[in-house]
Design a protein around this motif. Structure first.
Motif, PDB file in Angstrom:
ATOM      1  N   UNK A  74      11.501 -15.114  23.961  1.00  0.00           N
ATOM      2  CA  UNK A  74      11.125 -13.707  24.179  1.00  0.00           C
ATOM      3  C   UNK A  74      10.794 -13.054  22.840  1.00  0.00           C
ATOM      4  N   UNK A  75       9.778 -12.172  22.865  1.00  0.00           N
ATOM      5  CA  UNK A  75       9.502 -11.393  21.658  1.00  0.00           C
ATOM      6  C   UNK A  75      10.382 -10.136  21.666  1.00  0.00           C
ATOM      7  N   UNK A  76      10.231  -9.335  20.604  1.00  0.00           N
ATOM      8  CA  UNK A  76      11.146  -8.204  20.431  1.00  0.00           C
ATOM      9  C   UNK A  76      11.073  -7.213  21.596  1.00  0.00           C
ATOM     10  N   UNK A  77       9.865  -6.891  22.023  1.00  0.00           N
ATOM     11  CA  UNK A  77       9.723  -5.930  23.122  1.00  0.00           C
ATOM     12  C   UNK A  77      10.333  -6.488  24.420  1.00  0.00           C
ATOM     13  N   UNK A  78      10.103  -7.757  24.673  1.00  0.00           N
ATOM     14  CA  UNK A  78      10.668  -8.390  25.872  1.00  0.00           C
ATOM     15  C   UNK A  78      12.201  -8.345  25.834  1.00  0.00           C
ATOM     16  N   UNK A  79      12.753  -8.608  24.666  1.00  0.00           N
ATOM     17  CA  UNK A  79      14.218  -8.556  24.531  1.00  0.00           C
ATOM     18  C   UNK A  79      14.735  -7.135  24.744  1.00  0.00           C
ATOM     19  N   UNK A  80      14.032  -6.167  24.197  1.00  0.00           N
ATOM     20  CA  UNK A  80      14.483  -4.769  24.306  1.00  0.00           C
ATOM     21  C   UNK A  80      14.501  -4.304  25.765  1.00  0.00           C
ATOM     22  N   UNK A  81      13.475  -4.647  26.518  1.00  0.00           N
ATOM     23  CA  UNK A  81      13.428  -4.226  27.931  1.00  0.00           C
ATOM     24  C   UNK A  81      14.485  -4.983  28.740  1.00  0.00           C
ATOM     25  N   UNK A  82      14.605  -6.277  28.496  1.00  0.00           N
ATOM     26  CA  UNK A  82      15.617  -7.103  29.171  1.00  0.00           C
ATOM     27  C   UNK A  82      17.017  -6.528  28.941  1.00  0.00           C
ATOM     28  N   UNK A  83      17.297  -6.179  27.691  1.00  0.00           N
ATOM     29  CA  UNK A  83      18.632  -5.705  27.340  1.00  0.00           C
ATOM     30  C   UNK A  83      18.861  -4.260  27.806  1.00  0.00           C
ATOM     31  N   UNK A  84      17.868  -3.396  27.626  1.00  0.00           N
ATOM     32  CA  UNK A  84      18.017  -1.985  28.026  1.00  0.00           C
ATOM     33  C   UNK A  84      18.287  -1.881  29.527  1.00  0.00           C
ATOM     34  N   UNK A  85      17.629  -2.722  30.308  1.00  0.00           N
ATOM     35  CA  UNK A  85      17.837  -2.739  31.763  1.00  0.00           C
ATOM     36  C   UNK A  85      19.285  -3.122  32.091  1.00  0.00           C
ATOM     37  N   UNK A  86      19.852  -3.973  31.267  1.00  0.00           N
ATOM     38  CA  UNK A  86      21.218  -4.443  31.515  1.00  0.00           C
ATOM     39  C   UNK A  86      22.280  -3.441  31.049  1.00  0.00           C
ATOM     40  N   UNK A  87      22.026  -2.749  29.934  1.00  0.00           N
ATOM     41  CA  UNK A  87      23.093  -1.908  29.348  1.00  0.00           C
ATOM     42  C   UNK A  87      22.915  -0.414  29.558  1.00  0.00           C
ATOM     43  N   UNK A  88      21.854   0.017  30.247  1.00  0.00           N
ATOM     44  CA  UNK A  88      21.667   1.474  30.387  1.00  0.00           C
ATOM     45  C   UNK A  88      22.981   2.099  30.881  1.00  0.00           C
ATOM     46  N   UNK A  89      23.263   3.368  30.485  1.00  0.00           N
ATOM     47  CA  UNK A  89      24.592   3.933  30.705  1.00  0.00           C
ATOM     48  C   UNK A  89      25.074   3.975  32.158  1.00  0.00           C
ATOM     49  N   UNK A  90      24.189   3.826  33.128  1.00  0.00           N
ATOM     50  CA  UNK A  90      24.599   3.835  34.529  1.00  0.00           C
ATOM     51  C   UNK A  90      25.114   2.495  35.031  1.00  0.00           C
ATOM     52  N   UNK A  91      24.981   1.454  34.229  1.00  0.00           N
ATOM     53  CA  UNK A  91      25.400   0.117  34.659  1.00  0.00           C
ATOM     54  C   UNK A  91      26.898  -0.066  34.537  1.00  0.00           C
ATOM     55  N   UNK A  92      27.455  -0.830  35.455  1.00  0.00           N
ATOM     56  CA  UNK A  92      28.889  -1.059  35.444  1.00  0.00           C
ATOM     57  C   UNK A  92      29.204  -2.533  35.703  1.00  0.00           C
ATOM     58  N   UNK A  93      28.439  -3.424  35.098  1.00  0.00           N
ATOM     59  CA  UNK A  93      28.705  -4.857  35.266  1.00  0.00           C
ATOM     60  C   UNK A  93      29.978  -5.225  34.506  1.00  0.00           C
ATOM     61  N   UNK A  94      30.717  -6.256  34.972  1.00  0.00           N
ATOM     62  CA  UNK A  94      31.851  -6.724  34.174  1.00  0.00           C
ATOM     63  C   UNK A  94      31.366  -7.173  32.786  1.00  0.00           C
ATOM     64  N   UNK A  95      32.002  -6.686  31.756  1.00  0.00           N
ATOM     65  CA  UNK A  95      31.636  -7.117  30.400  1.00  0.00           C
ATOM     66  C   UNK A  95      30.503  -6.334  29.763  1.00  0.00           C
ATOM     67  N   UNK A  96      29.997  -5.305  30.466  1.00  0.00           N
ATOM     68  CA  UNK A  96      28.814  -4.611  29.928  1.00  0.00           C
ATOM     69  C   UNK A  96      29.129  -3.833  28.648  1.00  0.00           C
ATOM     70  N   UNK A  97      30.384  -3.349  28.507  1.00  0.00           N
ATOM     71  CA  UNK A  97      30.721  -2.589  27.297  1.00  0.00           C
ATOM     72  C   UNK A  97      30.620  -3.448  26.034  1.00  0.00           C
ATOM     73  N   UNK A  98      31.050  -4.680  26.156  1.00  0.00           N
ATOM     74  CA  UNK A  98      30.943  -5.608  25.028  1.00  0.00           C
ATOM     75  C   UNK A  98      29.468  -5.830  24.679  1.00  0.00           C
ATOM     76  N   UNK A  99      28.630  -5.944  25.690  1.00  0.00           N
ATOM     77  CA  UNK A  99      27.202  -6.138  25.444  1.00  0.00           C
ATOM     78  C   UNK A  99      26.616  -4.892  24.778  1.00  0.00           C
ATOM     79  N   UNK A 100      27.040  -3.711  25.224  1.00  0.00           N
ATOM     80  CA  UNK A 100      26.576  -2.448  24.602  1.00  0.00           C
ATOM     81  C   UNK A 100      26.920  -2.426  23.122  1.00  0.00           C
TER      82      UNK A 100
END
Ligand code: GDP
Ligand code: FE
Ligand code: FE
Ligand code: FE
Length: 187
Positions: A116-142
């Motif tokens: 993945x290039x930088x933009x692809x990584x940023x969108x992939x990660x932002x989708x996962x960590x946006x403040x409304x997400x509550x996945x197990x372990x998401x705080x560590x990823x943030x």
């Protein structure tokens, strides 16, 4: 096209909760883009449109995958995975966005992929960590997202794989490829 115009185009395609998620992904992605020196306008547009096809009819998405140059193996995996690649196709056709870096970031936002290039990584990660997400372990990823973009993406891929495995769900090969590829850079 600026952020406001893009949001106005995408809004009728989404439920209110999904539109709110989209706006949080935009904020998160732009924040990462500033931090990691990515183009702000491209990041904004990719984030606004990343879930454009989320509510397309399953049969319609299936037809696009069959009739267009999209990986046929998608049909053997969960239809949740289809809105990325189909979305990239549809925003090109229906919205007229032709920038390949934007289209690819949307295409890969759910599964990730190797290289993945930088933009692809940023969108992939932002989708996962946006403040409304509550996945197990998401705080560590943030926490890690601002320390190391690759480490953040790797943890997101790892958590997703673990989550899917815990439910005995199939895992699309590109998600494993993202995990393996990022592991080399974070080690
Ligand atoms: P959303 O569109 O904002 O809800 O988020 P995504 O586009 O990232 O993801 C949709 C969902 O697809 C995720 O929550 C995953 O749990 C699920 N999913 C199903 N199969 C897979 C897979 O093989 N790989 C990945 N990465 N996600 C999968
Ligand atoms: Fe999505
Ligand atoms: Fe995601
Ligand atoms: Fe999303």
């Amino acid at each position: 096209m600026d952020r406001k115009q893009a949001l106005a185009i995408v809004q009728p395609h989404l439920k209110q909760s999904r539109f709110d998620h989209t706006k949080r992904v935009v904020e998160t992605a732009v924040d990462l883009a500033k931090f990691y020196n990515e183009d702000k306008q491209k990041t904004e547009i990719a984030a606004v449109f990343h879930d454009y096809a989320k509510y397309r009819d399953k049969d319609e998405m299936e037809r696009w995958i069959i009739s267009e140059y999209l990986p046929k193996d998608l049909l053997h995996y969960h239809h949740e995975l289809w809105h990325g690649p189909v979305g990239a196709l549809l925003i090109k056709r229906e919205v007229g966005i032709n920038d390949l870096s934007i289209l690819n970031a949307i295409r890969w936002h759910t599964t990730g992929k190797a290289g993945m290039n930088k933009l692809e990584k940023i969108i992939f990660l932002a989708d996962y960590i946006e403040p409304g997400r509550d996945f197990p372990g998401v705080d560590k990823v943030r926490e890690q997202a601002k320390a190391d973009l690759d480490l953040g993406c790797w943890l997101a891929a790892k958590n997703t794989i673990q989550f899917l495995m815990s439910k005995n769900q199939p895992i699309y090969p590109d998600t494993f490829h993202a995990y393996n590829d990022l592991l080399i850079t974070v080690k």
